[in-house]
Motif scaffolding. Structure first.
Motif, PDB file in Angstrom:
ATOM      1  N   TYR A 168      -2.851  17.951   4.437  1.00  0.00           N
ATOM      2  CA  TYR A 168      -4.206  18.259   4.881  1.00  0.00           C
ATOM      3  C   TYR A 168      -4.834  19.372   4.047  1.00  0.00           C
ATOM      4  CZ  TYR A 168      -2.964  15.741   9.159  1.00  0.00           C
ATOM      5  OH  TYR A 168      -2.567  14.784  10.060  1.00  0.00           O
ATOM      6  N   ALA A 169      -6.134  19.297   3.914  1.00  0.00           N
ATOM      7  CA  ALA A 169      -6.863  20.430   3.353  1.00  0.00           C
ATOM      8  C   ALA A 169      -6.777  21.583   4.345  1.00  0.00           C
ATOM      9  CB  ALA A 169      -8.328  20.045   3.109  1.00  0.00           C
ATOM     10  N   ASP A 170      -6.734  22.802   3.819  1.00  0.00           N
ATOM     11  CA  ASP A 170      -6.616  23.970   4.701  1.00  0.00           C
ATOM     12  C   ASP A 170      -7.758  24.030   5.709  1.00  0.00           C
ATOM     13  OD1 ASP A 170      -5.270  26.234   2.158  1.00  0.00           O
ATOM     14  OD2 ASP A 170      -4.292  24.785   3.477  1.00  0.00           O
ATOM     15  N   SER A 171      -8.924  23.570   5.300  1.00  0.00           N
ATOM     16  CA  SER A 171     -10.108  23.681   6.147  1.00  0.00           C
ATOM     17  C   SER A 171     -10.059  22.781   7.381  1.00  0.00           C
ATOM     18  CB  SER A 171     -11.360  23.345   5.331  1.00  0.00           C
ATOM     19  OG  SER A 171     -11.279  22.033   4.823  1.00  0.00           O
ATOM     20  N   VAL A 172      -9.161  21.802   7.400  1.00  0.00           N
ATOM     21  CA  VAL A 172      -9.105  20.881   8.536  1.00  0.00           C
ATOM     22  C   VAL A 172      -7.776  20.935   9.283  1.00  0.00           C
ATOM     23  CG1 VAL A 172     -10.710  19.348   7.335  1.00  0.00           C
ATOM     24  CG2 VAL A 172      -8.249  18.836   7.289  1.00  0.00           C
ATOM     25  N   LYS A 173      -6.830  21.708   8.777  1.00  0.00           N
ATOM     26  CA  LYS A 173      -5.518  21.794   9.427  1.00  0.00           C
ATOM     27  C   LYS A 173      -5.675  22.259  10.873  1.00  0.00           C
ATOM     28  CE  LYS A 173      -2.492  22.601   5.463  1.00  0.00           C
ATOM     29  NZ  LYS A 173      -1.674  23.596   4.715  1.00  0.00           N
ATOM     30  N   ILE A 212       0.842  -1.200   0.000  1.00  0.00           N
ATOM     31  CA  ILE A 212       0.000   0.000   0.000  1.00  0.00           C
ATOM     32  C   ILE A 212       0.873   1.244   0.000  1.00  0.00           C
ATOM     33  CG2 ILE A 212      -1.833   1.279   1.161  1.00  0.00           C
ATOM     34  CD1 ILE A 212      -2.696  -1.284   2.532  1.00  0.00           C
ATOM     35  N   ASN A 213       0.665   2.102  -0.973  1.00  0.00           N
ATOM     36  CA  ASN A 213       1.356   3.398  -0.986  1.00  0.00           C
ATOM     37  C   ASN A 213       0.582   4.372  -0.103  1.00  0.00           C
ATOM     38  OD1 ASN A 213       3.585   2.754  -2.525  1.00  0.00           O
ATOM     39  ND2 ASN A 213       2.629   3.357  -4.461  1.00  0.00           N
ATOM     40  N   ALA A 214       0.152   5.473  -0.678  1.00  0.00           N
ATOM     41  CA  ALA A 214      -0.562   6.473   0.101  1.00  0.00           C
ATOM     42  C   ALA A 214      -1.970   6.004   0.457  1.00  0.00           C
ATOM     43  CB  ALA A 214      -0.654   7.782  -0.677  1.00  0.00           C
ATOM     44  N   MET A 215      -2.425   6.466   1.604  1.00  0.00           N
ATOM     45  CA  MET A 215      -3.815   6.289   2.016  1.00  0.00           C
ATOM     46  C   MET A 215      -4.369   7.670   2.309  1.00  0.00           C
ATOM     47  SD  MET A 215      -3.616   2.899   4.425  1.00  0.00           S
ATOM     48  CE  MET A 215      -5.362   2.509   4.256  1.00  0.00           C
ATOM     49  N   GLY A 216      -5.666   7.810   2.189  1.00  0.00           N
ATOM     50  CA  GLY A 216      -6.227   9.132   2.405  1.00  0.00           C
ATOM     51  C   GLY A 216      -7.690   9.095   2.758  1.00  0.00           C
ATOM     52  N   TRP A 217      -8.158  10.241   3.174  1.00  0.00           N
ATOM     53  CA  TRP A 217      -9.574  10.448   3.470  1.00  0.00           C
ATOM     54  C   TRP A 217     -10.098  11.583   2.593  1.00  0.00           C
ATOM     55  CZ3 TRP A 217     -12.399   7.281   6.513  1.00  0.00           C
ATOM     56  CH2 TRP A 217     -11.700   6.434   7.372  1.00  0.00           C
ATOM     57  N   TYR A 218     -11.246  11.351   2.019  1.00  0.00           N
ATOM     58  CA  TYR A 218     -11.936  12.341   1.213  1.00  0.00           C
ATOM     59  C   TYR A 218     -13.348  12.468   1.757  1.00  0.00           C
ATOM     60  CZ  TYR A 218      -8.104  11.901  -2.114  1.00  0.00           C
ATOM     61  OH  TYR A 218      -6.863  11.903  -2.707  1.00  0.00           O
ATOM     62  N   ARG A 219     -14.015  13.548   1.390  1.00  0.00           N
ATOM     63  CA  ARG A 219     -15.397  13.706   1.841  1.00  0.00           C
ATOM     64  C   ARG A 219     -16.237  14.346   0.754  1.00  0.00           C
ATOM     65  NH1 ARG A 219     -14.499  18.369   6.526  1.00  0.00           N
ATOM     66  NH2 ARG A 219     -14.085  20.144   5.113  1.00  0.00           N
ATOM     67  N   GLN A 220     -17.530  14.067   0.837  1.00  0.00           N
ATOM     68  CA  GLN A 220     -18.465  14.640  -0.127  1.00  0.00           C
ATOM     69  C   GLN A 220     -19.726  15.061   0.604  1.00  0.00           C
ATOM     70  OE1 GLN A 220     -19.378  12.147  -3.502  1.00  0.00           O
ATOM     71  NE2 GLN A 220     -20.035  13.905  -4.701  1.00  0.00           N
ATOM     72  N   ALA A 221     -19.976  16.360   0.587  1.00  0.00           N
ATOM     73  CA  ALA A 221     -21.190  16.907   1.181  1.00  0.00           C
ATOM     74  C   ALA A 221     -22.299  16.932   0.130  1.00  0.00           C
ATOM     75  CB  ALA A 221     -20.924  18.305   1.714  1.00  0.00           C
ATOM     76  N   PRO A 222     -23.552  16.966   0.539  1.00  0.00           N
ATOM     77  CA  PRO A 222     -24.664  16.996  -0.421  1.00  0.00           C
ATOM     78  C   PRO A 222     -24.527  18.156  -1.397  1.00  0.00           C
ATOM     79  CG  PRO A 222     -25.487  16.581   1.779  1.00  0.00           C
ATOM     80  CD  PRO A 222     -24.027  16.905   1.934  1.00  0.00           C
ATOM     81  N   GLY A 223     -24.639  17.858  -2.672  1.00  0.00           N
ATOM     82  CA  GLY A 223     -24.584  18.893  -3.688  1.00  0.00           C
ATOM     83  C   GLY A 223     -23.197  19.397  -4.009  1.00  0.00           C
ATOM     84  N   LYS A 224     -22.180  18.781  -3.414  1.00  0.00           N
ATOM     85  CA  LYS A 224     -20.803  19.230  -3.651  1.00  0.00           C
ATOM     86  C   LYS A 224     -19.954  18.092  -4.202  1.00  0.00           C
ATOM     87  CE  LYS A 224     -20.680  22.884  -0.156  1.00  0.00           C
ATOM     88  NZ  LYS A 224     -19.904  23.465   0.978  1.00  0.00           N
ATOM     89  N   GLN A 225     -18.821  18.466  -4.764  1.00  0.00           N
ATOM     90  CA  GLN A 225     -17.895  17.461  -5.279  1.00  0.00           C
ATOM     91  C   GLN A 225     -17.100  16.844  -4.133  1.00  0.00           C
ATOM     92  OE1 GLN A 225     -15.516  19.454  -8.308  1.00  0.00           O
ATOM     93  NE2 GLN A 225     -16.876  18.656  -9.899  1.00  0.00           N
ATOM     94  N   ARG A 226     -16.622  15.647  -4.384  1.00  0.00           N
ATOM     95  CA  ARG A 226     -15.756  14.991  -3.405  1.00  0.00           C
ATOM     96  C   ARG A 226     -14.465  15.794  -3.292  1.00  0.00           C
ATOM     97  NH1 ARG A 226     -15.052   8.535  -3.646  1.00  0.00           N
ATOM     98  NH2 ARG A 226     -17.306   8.831  -3.799  1.00  0.00           N
ATOM     99  N   GLU A 227     -13.993  15.991  -2.054  1.00  0.00           N
ATOM    100  CA  GLU A 227     -12.787  16.777  -1.832  1.00  0.00           C
ATOM    101  C   GLU A 227     -11.819  16.040  -0.913  1.00  0.00           C
ATOM    102  OE1 GLU A 227     -13.758  20.446   0.101  1.00  0.00           O
ATOM    103  OE2 GLU A 227     -14.447  19.486   1.934  1.00  0.00           O
ATOM    104  N   LEU A 228     -10.557  16.368  -1.086  1.00  0.00           N
ATOM    105  CA  LEU A 228      -9.520  15.768  -0.251  1.00  0.00           C
ATOM    106  C   LEU A 228      -9.597  16.330   1.158  1.00  0.00           C
ATOM    107  CD1 LEU A 228      -5.830  15.161  -1.100  1.00  0.00           C
ATOM    108  CD2 LEU A 228      -6.380  16.538   0.889  1.00  0.00           C
ATOM    109  N   VAL A 229      -9.461  15.456   2.134  1.00  0.00           N
ATOM    110  CA  VAL A 229      -9.380  15.871   3.533  1.00  0.00           C
ATOM    111  C   VAL A 229      -7.938  15.757   4.025  1.00  0.00           C
ATOM    112  CG1 VAL A 229     -10.140  15.417   5.896  1.00  0.00           C
ATOM    113  CG2 VAL A 229     -11.752  15.162   3.989  1.00  0.00           C
ATOM    114  N   ALA A 230      -7.364  14.576   3.862  1.00  0.00           N
ATOM    115  CA  ALA A 230      -5.997  14.345   4.327  1.00  0.00           C
ATOM    116  C   ALA A 230      -5.438  13.100   3.667  1.00  0.00           C
ATOM    117  CB  ALA A 230      -5.958  14.179   5.845  1.00  0.00           C
ATOM    118  N   THR A 231      -4.122  13.098   3.465  1.00  0.00           N
ATOM    119  CA  THR A 231      -3.440  11.926   2.944  1.00  0.00           C
ATOM    120  C   THR A 231      -2.203  11.641   3.774  1.00  0.00           C
ATOM    121  OG1 THR A 231      -2.121  13.214   1.386  1.00  0.00           O
ATOM    122  CG2 THR A 231      -4.225  12.338   0.575  1.00  0.00           C
TER     123      THR A 231
END
Length: 121
Positions: free
Chosen positions: A59-64, A31-50
């Protein structure tokens, strides 16, 4: 066959905390990188952290400063500790892993089914 299974989602009040877990299973060679992404209703999937195999994180700036990603290579697990949760963190959270299956030369991305996180009073 390879599976990624997330757990730990739920309903939490603003300011609260949750810990998500992701378990990778199946015929996995590496396994190389692992990560978490999220998708809110009506929005595109976005990176959270890897996190890389060696533990380098992004990290995404919004969760740092609020979220922490970690992994246990021996258990093929990834985690996301989420503190100081805000209503805007509400989304389905997906685990991602770039991995190599046994008997296959290349690496490719795999996704879990997602776990719902709801932040509400």
């Amino acid at each position: 066959q390879v599976q990624l299974v997330e757990s730990g989602g739920g309903l939490v009040q603003p300011g609260g905390a949750l810990r998500l877990s992701c378990a990778a299973s199946g015929s996995i060679l590496s396994i190389n990188a692992m990560g978490w992404y999220r998708q809110a209703p009506g929005k595109q999937r976005e990176l959270v952290a890897t996190i890389t195999r060696d533990g380098m994180t992004n990290y995404a700036d919004s969760v740092k400063g609020r979220f922490t990603i970690s992994r246990d290579n021996s258990k093929k697990m990834a985690y996301l500790q989420m503190n100081s949760l805000k209503p805007e963190d509400t989304a389905v959270y997906y685990c991602n892993a770039n991995l190599q299956r046994v008997g296959v030369v290349w690496f490719r991305d795999y996704w879990g089914q997602g776990t719902q996180v709801t932040v509400s009073p």
